[in-house]
Design a protein around this motif. Structure first.
Motif, PDB file in Angstrom:
ATOM      1  N   ALA A 153       0.832  -1.208   0.000  1.00  0.00           N
ATOM      2  CA  ALA A 153       0.000   0.000   0.000  1.00  0.00           C
ATOM      3  C   ALA A 153       0.863   1.253   0.000  1.00  0.00           C
ATOM      4  O   ALA A 153       0.553   2.232  -0.694  1.00  0.00           O
ATOM      5  CB  ALA A 153      -0.929  -0.010   1.207  1.00  0.00           C
ATOM      6  N   ALA A 154       1.942   1.224   0.764  1.00  0.00           N
ATOM      7  CA  ALA A 154       2.840   2.382   0.813  1.00  0.00           C
ATOM      8  C   ALA A 154       3.493   2.627  -0.549  1.00  0.00           C
ATOM      9  O   ALA A 154       3.601   3.774  -1.005  1.00  0.00           O
ATOM     10  CB  ALA A 154       3.909   2.162   1.879  1.00  0.00           C
ATOM     11  N   ASP A 155       3.904   1.552  -1.212  1.00  0.00           N
ATOM     12  CA  ASP A 155       4.516   1.689  -2.537  1.00  0.00           C
ATOM     13  C   ASP A 155       3.504   2.224  -3.550  1.00  0.00           C
ATOM     14  O   ASP A 155       3.833   3.080  -4.380  1.00  0.00           O
ATOM     15  CB  ASP A 155       5.045   0.328  -3.008  1.00  0.00           C
ATOM     16  CG  ASP A 155       6.251  -0.143  -2.209  1.00  0.00           C
ATOM     17  OD1 ASP A 155       6.856   0.683  -1.513  1.00  0.00           O
ATOM     18  OD2 ASP A 155       6.567  -1.338  -2.281  1.00  0.00           O
ATOM     19  N   THR A 156       2.273   1.713  -3.482  1.00  0.00           N
ATOM     20  CA  THR A 156       1.234   2.170  -4.401  1.00  0.00           C
ATOM     21  C   THR A 156       0.912   3.641  -4.174  1.00  0.00           C
ATOM     22  O   THR A 156       0.743   4.417  -5.129  1.00  0.00           O
ATOM     23  CB  THR A 156      -0.039   1.328  -4.231  1.00  0.00           C
ATOM     24  OG1 THR A 156       0.266  -0.036  -4.489  1.00  0.00           O
ATOM     25  CG2 THR A 156      -1.132   1.786  -5.197  1.00  0.00           C
ATOM     26  N   ALA A 157       0.840   4.039  -2.913  1.00  0.00           N
ATOM     27  CA  ALA A 157       0.560   5.444  -2.585  1.00  0.00           C
ATOM     28  C   ALA A 157       1.687   6.346  -3.089  1.00  0.00           C
ATOM     29  O   ALA A 157       1.435   7.443  -3.607  1.00  0.00           O
ATOM     30  CB  ALA A 157       0.377   5.607  -1.081  1.00  0.00           C
ATOM     31  N   ALA A 158       2.921   5.897  -2.952  1.00  0.00           N
ATOM     32  CA  ALA A 158       4.060   6.685  -3.422  1.00  0.00           C
ATOM     33  C   ALA A 158       4.030   6.828  -4.941  1.00  0.00           C
ATOM     34  O   ALA A 158       4.292   7.911  -5.486  1.00  0.00           O
ATOM     35  CB  ALA A 158       5.365   6.026  -2.971  1.00  0.00           C
ATOM     36  N   LEU A 186      -6.092   8.286  -7.696  1.00  0.00           N
ATOM     37  CA  LEU A 186      -5.308   7.262  -8.379  1.00  0.00           C
ATOM     38  C   LEU A 186      -5.129   6.034  -7.485  1.00  0.00           C
ATOM     39  O   LEU A 186      -5.272   4.891  -7.937  1.00  0.00           O
ATOM     40  CB  LEU A 186      -3.935   7.828  -8.767  1.00  0.00           C
ATOM     41  CG  LEU A 186      -3.933   8.844  -9.906  1.00  0.00           C
ATOM     42  CD1 LEU A 186      -2.629   9.622  -9.933  1.00  0.00           C
ATOM     43  CD2 LEU A 186      -4.156   8.146 -11.245  1.00  0.00           C
ATOM     44  N   PHE A 187      -4.822   6.270  -6.219  1.00  0.00           N
ATOM     45  CA  PHE A 187      -4.611   5.185  -5.260  1.00  0.00           C
ATOM     46  C   PHE A 187      -5.861   4.320  -5.124  1.00  0.00           C
ATOM     47  O   PHE A 187      -5.782   3.090  -5.033  1.00  0.00           O
ATOM     48  CB  PHE A 187      -4.222   5.793  -3.915  1.00  0.00           C
ATOM     49  CG  PHE A 187      -4.013   4.788  -2.813  1.00  0.00           C
ATOM     50  CD1 PHE A 187      -2.838   4.060  -2.726  1.00  0.00           C
ATOM     51  CD2 PHE A 187      -4.999   4.573  -1.864  1.00  0.00           C
ATOM     52  CE1 PHE A 187      -2.643   3.132  -1.709  1.00  0.00           C
ATOM     53  CE2 PHE A 187      -4.823   3.645  -0.843  1.00  0.00           C
ATOM     54  CZ  PHE A 187      -3.634   2.927  -0.766  1.00  0.00           C
TER      55      PHE A 187
END
Length: 222
Positions: A153-158, A186-187
Motif C-alpha cells: 500500500a505504501a509503494d502504491t501510494a508513493a 489514483l490510489f
C-alpha cells in the motif's frame, strides 16, 4: 559404478580441475517442478486465502510429496507466496519502474497519459491483484502478510503521488484538484479492492473494467 556415472559425477575442465556434472534434462525437470508447485500455491492462496492454505494442500495440488515442496521452497508458505507474487509481477512487466513518460506529457496530452496509466495498472492488477488481495485479507491473522500489505500500500501510494505530481507539473489537473486529491483518486481507483469488486464480484470483463478506469480518472482529474 562406472567412472563418471551418477549424481556425483564430475567432468574435467580445461584447467585440469573438475566441475560438478550438470544435466540439462534434470535442470529442466527441476524448473518445471518448481513452477508447478509455485502455480499450485498461487491458485490455492487465491481460492482459500493465505491462512487457509497449507503446504500439504500445495503438495497435493502440485502432485508432489510434501518434502519436495520444502526441498524446493525451504521457507515454506512464505517463500511460496513471494515466489508466486514475483512471478505475477514478472509476467505483467511490473518489475520495471512505473513510467508513463511524464516528461513528454506536454506533447502527448492528458488522454494519452491516462491511457498509459490505465494500461499499466490494469495489466498489473490482472496478473497480481488477486495475490495482493490475499495479503490484505490475511493481514489480520498473519504478521508477515500484514507487513506485506502495508508495504504494498505504501509503494502504491508513493507511485500515485509521483503520477499526480507529474500531472500537476504539466498543468493537466483541473484547477480545483490538489495534488493530494489526485493521488488519492489514483490510489483508490486502481486499488486491488476495487479491481476485485468489479472483476470478480460484479463480473465485469477486463475491457469494461479498463474503460471504466480510464473514464473515471479522466472525469475525476482532468
Amino acid at each position: 559404478m562406472q567412472p563418471g556415472v551418477g549424481a556425483g559425477r564430475e567432468t574435467p575442465t580445461d584447467a585440469g580441475g573438475t566441475r560438478p556434472y550438470r544435466s540439462p534434462i534434470r535442470e529442466e525437470a527441476a524448473r518445471v517442478t518448481r513452477a508447478r508447485i509455485r502455480d499450485a500455491a498461487a491458485a490455492l492462496f487465491v481460492e482459500h486465502g493465505y491462512v487457509g492454505t497449507t503446504v500439504r494442500h500445495v503438495a497435493e495440488r502440485a502432485g508432489v510429496a510434501g518434502r519436495t515442496v520444502f526441498t524446493v521452497f525451504p521457507g515454506g508458505k512464505s517463500e511460496l507466496f513471494h515466489a508466486a507474487y514475483d512471478e505475477a509481477l514478472a509476467r505483467s512487466g511490473a518489475r520495471q519502474e512505473t513510467d508513463v513518460r511524464l516528461d513528454t506529457v506536454a506533447t502527448t496530452g492528458v488522454d494519452r497519459i491516462l491511457d498509459e496509466m490505465t494500461g499499466y495498472s490494469v495489466d498489473l492488477l490482472e496478473r497480481a491483484g488477486a495475490l495482493m488481495l490475499v495479503a490484505i485479507e490475511s493481514a489480520g491473522a498473519d504478521e508477515e502478510m500484514r507487513e506485506f500489505a502495508r508495504q504494498a500500500a505504501a509503494d502504491t501510494a508513493a507511485n500515485a503521488m509521483t503520477l499526480a505530481e507529474g500531472l500537476a507539473a504539466h498543468a493537466l489537473l483541473r484547477p480545483e484538484i490538489s495534488v493530494q486529491h489526485a493521488a488519492d483518486v489514483l490510489f483508490t481507483v486502481v486499488s486491488p479492492q476495487v479491481h476485485a469488486l468489479l472483476r470478480r464480484e460484479c463480473g465485469w470483463d477486463v475491457e469494461t473494467y479498463r474503460s471504466w478506469v480510464t473514464r473515471t480518472l479522466r472525469a475525476s482529474l482532468a
